[in-house]
Structure formats: structure tokens, C-alpha cells
Design an enzyme around this catalytic site. Structure first.
Site, PDB file in Angstrom:
ATOM      1  N   ARG A 117       0.853  -1.196   0.000  1.00 14.66           N
ATOM      2  CA  ARG A 117       0.000   0.000   0.000  1.00 14.66           C
ATOM      3  C   ARG A 117       0.883   1.240   0.000  1.00 14.66           C
ATOM      4  O   ARG A 117       2.099   1.137   0.109  1.00 14.66           O
ATOM      5  CB  ARG A 117      -1.025   0.022   1.152  1.00 14.66           C
ATOM      6  CG  ARG A 117      -0.676  -0.640   2.442  1.00 14.66           C
ATOM      7  CD  ARG A 117       0.483  -0.045   3.145  1.00 14.66           C
ATOM      8  NE  ARG A 117       0.306   1.381   3.343  1.00 14.66           N
ATOM      9  CZ  ARG A 117       1.275   2.240   3.552  1.00 14.66           C
ATOM     10  NH1 ARG A 117       2.542   1.822   3.599  1.00 14.66           N
ATOM     11  NH2 ARG A 117       1.055   3.519   3.722  1.00 14.66           N
ATOM     12  N   GLY A 118       0.222   2.403  -0.112  1.00 16.23           N
ATOM     13  CA  GLY A 118       0.965   3.641  -0.292  1.00 16.23           C
ATOM     14  C   GLY A 118       0.977   3.946  -1.778  1.00 16.23           C
ATOM     15  O   GLY A 118       1.349   3.076  -2.578  1.00 16.23           O
ATOM     16  N   ALA A 119       0.577   5.167  -2.136  1.00 19.94           N
ATOM     17  CA  ALA A 119       0.353   5.480  -3.557  1.00 19.94           C
ATOM     18  C   ALA A 119       1.533   5.106  -4.459  1.00 19.94           C
ATOM     19  O   ALA A 119       1.338   4.382  -5.448  1.00 19.94           O
ATOM     20  CB  ALA A 119      -0.026   6.952  -3.693  1.00 19.94           C
ATOM     21  N   ARG A 156      -7.847  -0.885  -6.614  1.00 15.25           N
ATOM     22  CA  ARG A 156      -8.194   0.189  -5.678  1.00 15.25           C
ATOM     23  C   ARG A 156      -8.489   1.464  -6.481  1.00 15.25           C
ATOM     24  O   ARG A 156      -7.836   1.712  -7.495  1.00 15.25           O
ATOM     25  CB  ARG A 156      -7.075   0.436  -4.645  1.00 15.25           C
ATOM     26  CG  ARG A 156      -6.910  -0.768  -3.697  1.00 15.25           C
ATOM     27  CD  ARG A 156      -5.987  -0.438  -2.535  1.00 15.25           C
ATOM     28  NE  ARG A 156      -6.623   0.494  -1.622  1.00 15.25           N
ATOM     29  CZ  ARG A 156      -5.950   1.168  -0.685  1.00 15.25           C
ATOM     30  NH1 ARG A 156      -4.656   1.017  -0.562  1.00 15.25           N
ATOM     31  NH2 ARG A 156      -6.593   1.998   0.127  1.00 15.25           N
ATOM     32  N   GLN A 189      -1.929   2.176  10.042  1.00 12.72           N
ATOM     33  CA  GLN A 189      -0.636   2.256   9.342  1.00 12.72           C
ATOM     34  C   GLN A 189       0.393   3.048  10.152  1.00 12.72           C
ATOM     35  O   GLN A 189       1.587   2.798  10.051  1.00 12.72           O
ATOM     36  CB  GLN A 189      -0.811   2.926   7.968  1.00 12.72           C
ATOM     37  CG  GLN A 189      -1.599   2.124   6.953  1.00 12.72           C
ATOM     38  CD  GLN A 189      -3.077   2.459   6.981  1.00 12.72           C
ATOM     39  OE1 GLN A 189      -3.589   2.978   7.968  1.00 12.72           O
ATOM     40  NE2 GLN A 189      -3.769   2.149   5.905  1.00 12.72           N
ATOM     41  N   ASP A 208      -2.555  10.599  -2.129  1.00 14.44           N
ATOM     42  CA  ASP A 208      -2.920   9.515  -3.031  1.00 14.44           C
ATOM     43  C   ASP A 208      -3.375  10.027  -4.389  1.00 14.44           C
ATOM     44  O   ASP A 208      -3.312   9.313  -5.387  1.00 14.44           O
ATOM     45  CB  ASP A 208      -4.013   8.646  -2.406  1.00 14.44           C
ATOM     46  CG  ASP A 208      -3.450   7.856  -1.247  1.00 14.44           C
ATOM     47  OD1 ASP A 208      -3.338   8.431  -0.149  1.00 14.44           O
ATOM     48  OD2 ASP A 208      -3.070   6.689  -1.443  1.00 14.44           O
ATOM     49  N   ASN A 234      -5.838  12.057   0.608  1.00 11.25           N
ATOM     50  CA  ASN A 234      -4.873  11.255   1.355  1.00 11.25           C
ATOM     51  C   ASN A 234      -5.661  10.459   2.391  1.00 11.25           C
ATOM     52  O   ASN A 234      -6.874  10.602   2.537  1.00 11.25           O
ATOM     53  CB  ASN A 234      -3.812  12.158   2.015  1.00 11.25           C
ATOM     54  CG  ASN A 234      -2.645  11.366   2.584  1.00 11.25           C
ATOM     55  OD1 ASN A 234      -2.142  10.448   1.953  1.00 11.25           O
ATOM     56  ND2 ASN A 234      -2.227  11.695   3.796  1.00 11.25           N
ATOM     57  N   LYS A 235      -4.976   9.603   3.113  1.00 12.57           N
ATOM     58  CA  LYS A 235      -5.592   8.740   4.115  1.00 12.57           C
ATOM     59  C   LYS A 235      -6.618   9.496   4.970  1.00 12.57           C
ATOM     60  O   LYS A 235      -6.378  10.627   5.372  1.00 12.57           O
ATOM     61  CB  LYS A 235      -4.489   8.182   5.024  1.00 12.57           C
ATOM     62  CG  LYS A 235      -4.925   7.235   6.115  1.00 12.57           C
ATOM     63  CD  LYS A 235      -5.649   6.020   5.599  1.00 12.57           C
ATOM     64  CE  LYS A 235      -4.834   5.279   4.566  1.00 12.57           C
ATOM     65  NZ  LYS A 235      -5.649   4.662   3.505  1.00 12.57           N
TER      66      LYS A 235
END
Lengths: 342, 342
Positions: free
Chosen positions: A44-46, A87, A194, A235, A245-246
């Protein structure tokens, strides 16, 4: 420790759902397992999702029996369309898939076996470029950091979210390398934690002074004057600078505004989506309610309670002090400063 | 379902650390077990802590061998001093202990056995009064609620935090009773998850439409225009209206201010501490780092990561739209409106 790498004809990733209890690796050798690894947040993570998507195409196409490049391109389209659905929010996924496609389209007269080689080269190039980009962002960002700064970060925008080094955490690593003593507070970042599981683990491994907090404690720290700067990743960033973003990032940005604390977004150019005029158009992933009802597999709420679980939020450009990219630091008005990146 | 009650010469409480997985009761028959029940959050919520403290005195004194009222008073002082150290922030604890002491001091010529009876009567009276007070607050607060309002709440300020009915949730119960259709969002309230474990459970039991969110999602809901009003409880309110409540409350108040959403505090007069000029003087409990490193007993962060874990924060009076008490609704300037309560 490598987040994602090509190794013995497989894609080796750290299974991030197991951290920090266990540092376990997964060797992915087919398209479907890569799709699930992205979907289930094992990677995960853009930027890392972009890299994973690139390798996903390699895995999906390497056993192609296509005899013609036309047939190969048709199969490729099916593979990228499939990965596209892993996603919805991080644009790096789509960006990487388009890059992979472009390589094939640019060499459409070549043989399928040549094209397979080309795809692997491109995926490796995306990975290598990401390493370099993270370091460049780190250097630009570190210019904003002073000795003894206390930095708050959200989610994980570190080595685990990229090929290595990270976006927001890259700034911290670079500042430390420059000899600036720093202290970091990490939001635990519910529901997937996270911050607790990945950021605090990663920063401790890199000998950065990190203190873990629950997301709802950030405001109190700001009120106590304990936070000098906030650095987060992104993201997807729209053409006007609105940044997805998150979930929880928007909350931090509002709190930073109230407490007059600079709020910085760190993201590579691949995270910008110039097709979208504003953040309103960014699709927000809604995830499984179980992520909220459970914590790391442990039930914490009534089994059938209704849940709202958006994985991301959008911070309006007005609340962002600057956006740090590998091509420099962008300032308001973002409509103008972002245009230079296109 | 009773949060706390006197039953067969014991204090029966719901063990709130087990909810929502199990509705388990504990029968406490001595001072020390009551102290631990308060300390370990088996009974929690400012008004319920006050009631528990009252019964704690009963348990601590009923086996007293004091022959004289002087000796009895000395023992009482030891008991109240001990209970005073169970938790530092909720002033209802100290308020209840002082009430218990006052009874004995006002009848200091009476026999120890008479005084023991008096203590039990006073503890029962505190409990009964709390029931009535909650209903009165509920009626005042419900006047602020409109049909179809969507209400956000934090932590648990419900039946489980009081003798029954609750403070913030009392408003919701009363509004529903008046036929107003409502929807509630409940913050899960890390680290102890009172929102996920207690509020969502309690509201579902009472057939209120509740949706659970993580704390960091509240801002996004406000931005989407989904929240009409916020109701929270309080653990201690200073003479100027600054209100200590569960960590994360201050964050909500800032977010409410930014989004122009009314932010209401619901608390009985016993929660006011007129000795403190402002919220700066309210002692804030720092709790065990394990509460953050673990969730409901499950490890989620590196074992030795540093943690900041304040159990409460203070919301400045400027961010509070009104304070609802059993004696009416208080408005700004609070220095003046609170003076009438003394």
C-alpha cells in the site's frame, strides 16, 4: 528491507498486514495474487501501488501465448483493466498502468517476446525512478525543516509506501541526514493503523525519535505548542491542488489551520491528476465495515453496528501550505504553480 | 440493565471493560475492589464515578470497628483519601466524597452505626438524584434538537456513564421520546474505544439509529454537511466554562467551529469545579502507554514505541455553543452564567 522488488522472476513484497508483529515476505508470481495483495493492503501507499501495478502487468503478460502484437495488446488491455479495479483512489495505480501500456503501444510492431521484456524493463524503471524521486523530494522538503523541529505525520508515507525512503518520511530521513535533530509524532491512523503498525516501526528501525499517538490526540499536541510542522503524503492531487490522502488528513489540516501550523503535502508528480479540476472529482474508496468493527482481527464493536468507513478524505488547497514534489516546492495559487508540472 | 446499583449489601456494576463482547456484572464488596474498578475503567463516566465513589465509602466504612465518632471520622478521612487517588480528572469523584464526608461531619455527635446507615443513605441518594438530573438535562437538551437532526457524539456519555439515561445521550433519548427522529454518529474514541464498545452498544439496545466511525472521520462527515449538532459530556468544567472531557473532544470542538456546527456540552452541576478559574488548572490523567500500543488486548504497535496518552483534553469556553445542566442551558459569557449555579 525492501518494500517491493523483482527477485528470481517473482515480485517479492513485505506483507504489510503482518507488521509490526512479523516481518514476512510474499513472493507473488501471478496477476491475481498481485491484485489481492494491492486490494488487501499487503502492499500500500500510492507510489508503491504504482510500482506493484507495473509488476502486476509483467506477471499478467509474461505467460501470454499471443502470437501477434495485436493480440498481445488486446490481452494487455484486459490485464490493465483488471488491475485498475484493485483500488480506486491512488492515481499512481492508473498512472503506472498507462505507462506500461504506452511502452507497448510505442513498440506495437515488435514481437510479443520483445514486448514482454519491455514491460519488465519499464516496471524496473518505475521502481528505480521512484527511489530517485523520493530522494529529490526529501532534499526539497528538508529545506523546510529546522533543527529540533517536531513533526507530526499521518498514516505511512515512508519507505513502506514507496520503493524506499518515502515521501513525507523521506523529508524526515533527509533532514536527519543533514544533521538536523528531529522529533516525530505519528498518528496511529485508524482503522488500518498504518501509523502504529508501519510508521512507528519504520522510524524506530531508522533510529528516528518517534512517539505514537491516537488520531484524536493530535489537536491536544498542537494546542500544547508541541508540533512545529505537519508532513503527509497524498494519493491523488487534483489540478487545483486539492489533495486526497488517508482518512484523517483533512482533519489534521483543519486543526493545523486553527493552530497556525504549516501543513505540507509531499508527493511525486505521478500523484497529480490534471484531468480533475478539483478534489470533488476524486473517487473515494469505501472499505469494509469490518475494518472499523475489528482492530487487527479483534472485535471491538457490536457485530452488526452500522459503519461509515471512507479510506480517504480530500484536503482543500486552501489548507495546504506547500506541496513538495521532485521538481520543487509548489505554493499557492496552486492552479498556477501546478500548471508548470504538466 | 443497570450500570451501578446497591444489591444484597454489595455494589453491582456492569464490567464495562468486557462490553460489547459480554454483558458481565461484578459484585464489589470491599473498598479496594471498588478502587480498582474505578481505576481500571470497569465503571467510568464522570457521574458514574461519583456514584461509585459514594458506594466506595460505604464499603470502606461498613466494617469499621470505631467506637467513637471521632475515630470514625478519622477512618473516613483515610477511606476518602484513598478513593480520591483512583482517578484525577473527573471532579464528580471528589464532589461525591465531599458529600459523603459532609453527612458525617454534620452528624458528628451520632454513633458509628448511625453514621454507617447515613453513608449508605447518602450514596443511594446520590444515585437517585443522578437519575433525576439526567432526565432534567435530557429535557433541556432535547429543546435544542430538531426532527431529523444528525448528532455526533464522542466517548460514552450515556446510561453507562451515569446511574442511567446519561448526559449527552440523555438528550438523544429524550428527543426520541418526544417523537423526534434522529440519527447518531458515534466516534469510536481511541484508545479505550468507549464509543465503539459502549455507545454504539447502548444506542443499538435503545433502538437509536447509530453509525460508528473512527475518530479521524468526524471532520469528513462535517465537511459533507452530514452533522447538525454535537453533544458530548464533561469530566470537569472550570468556573469560566472550559470543559475537560475524553481526549478527542477538543479536536471535535475545533472542527465544529471550522464547519460552523453547534457544539454542546451536557453535564450536571456536580461536574463544575468553581475552585478552578480556567481549564488550564484541570489535572489531566496520563494513562498507561499499553492502551495505545494495544487495542482491547491485541498488540498493534512495536512493543517499546514511545507513547503519549492523555485521557482527557480541555475545550476552551470559546468553542462551546452552550452547556446543558439540570438547572438549564448556560450560554456565553460563561463566567457570568456559571456564577448562578454556585
Amino acid at each position: 528491507m525492501k518494500t517491493i522488488q523483482w527477485r528470481k522472476n517473482k515480485v517479492r513484497i513485505i506483507d504489510q498486514t503482518k507488521l509490526p508483529l512479523k516481518l514476512a515476505y510474499l513472493d507473488l508470481d501471478n496477476l491475481k495474487s498481485m491484485w489481492w495483495a494491492i486490494r488487501k493492503l499487503k502492499v500500500r501507499g500510492a507510489p508503491a501501488i504504482g510500482i506493484a501495478a507495473g509488476f502486476g502487468v509483467v506477471l499478467g503478460m509474461r505467460n501470454s501465448h499471443a502470437k501477434t502484437s495485436l493480440k498481445f495488446k488486446q490481452e494487455l488491455k484486459r490485464v490493465t483493466n483488471y488491475l485498475r479495479k484493485a483500488r480506486p483512489t491512488a492515481v499512481n495505480l492508473f498512472w503506472a498502468l498507462e505507462r506500461m501500456e504506452r511502452q507497448v503501444f510505442a513498440h506495437h510492431h515488435k514481437s510479443p517476446s520483445f514486448l514482454k521484456e519491455l514491460l519488465l524493463k519499464e516496471a524496473l524503471k518505475i521502481t528505480q525512478e521512484d527511489r530517485d524521486i523520493c530522494r529529490r523530494m526529501g532534499r526539497f522538503g528538508a529545506g523546510l525543516v529546522k533543527k529540533n523541529d517536531v513533526i507530526l505525520t499521518h498514516c505511512n508515507a515512508g519507505a513502506l509506501a514507496t520503493a524506499d525512503y518515502g515521501t513525507a518520511l523521506g523529508v524526515i530521513y533527509e533532514a536527519k541526514k543533514q544533521g538536523k535533530k528531529l522529533k516525530v509524532y505519528a498518528d496511529e491512523t485508524r482503522p488500518v493503523l498504518q501509523g502504529a503498525r508501519l510508521t512507528s516501526w519504520e522510524l524506530m528501525k531508522n533510529k528516528i525519535d518517534v512517539t505514537l499517538i491516537c488520531d484524536n490526540m493530535a489537536a491536544q499536541l498542537m494546542k500544547e505548542g508541541k508540533i512545529d510542522k505537519i508532513f503527509v503524503g497524498a494519493d491523488r492531487i487534483a489540478a487545483n491542488g486539492d489533495a486526497a490522502n488517508k482518512i484523517g488528513t483533512y482533519s489534521l489540516a483543519v486543526l493545523a489551520d486553527f493552530h497556525k501550523i504549516p501543513f505540507y503535502v509531499v508527493a511525486p508528480v505521478s500523484t497529480f491528476d490534471f484531468c480533475l479540476k478539483s478534489g470533488k472529482d476524486i473517487p473515494i474508496e469505501q472499505r469494509n465495515p469490518q475494518e472499523v468493527r475489528e482492530v487487527f482481527g479483534k472485535q471491538v464493536a457490536p457485530k452488526n453496528v452500522k459503519v461509515y468507513n471512507p479510506a480517504f478524505d480530500v484536503t482543500p488547497n486552501s489548507l495546504i501550505s506547500a506541496i513538495i514534489t521532485e521538481r520543487g516546492i509548489l505554493r499557492k495559487p496552486y492552479e498556477r504553480s501546478l500548471r508548470r508540472l504538466k
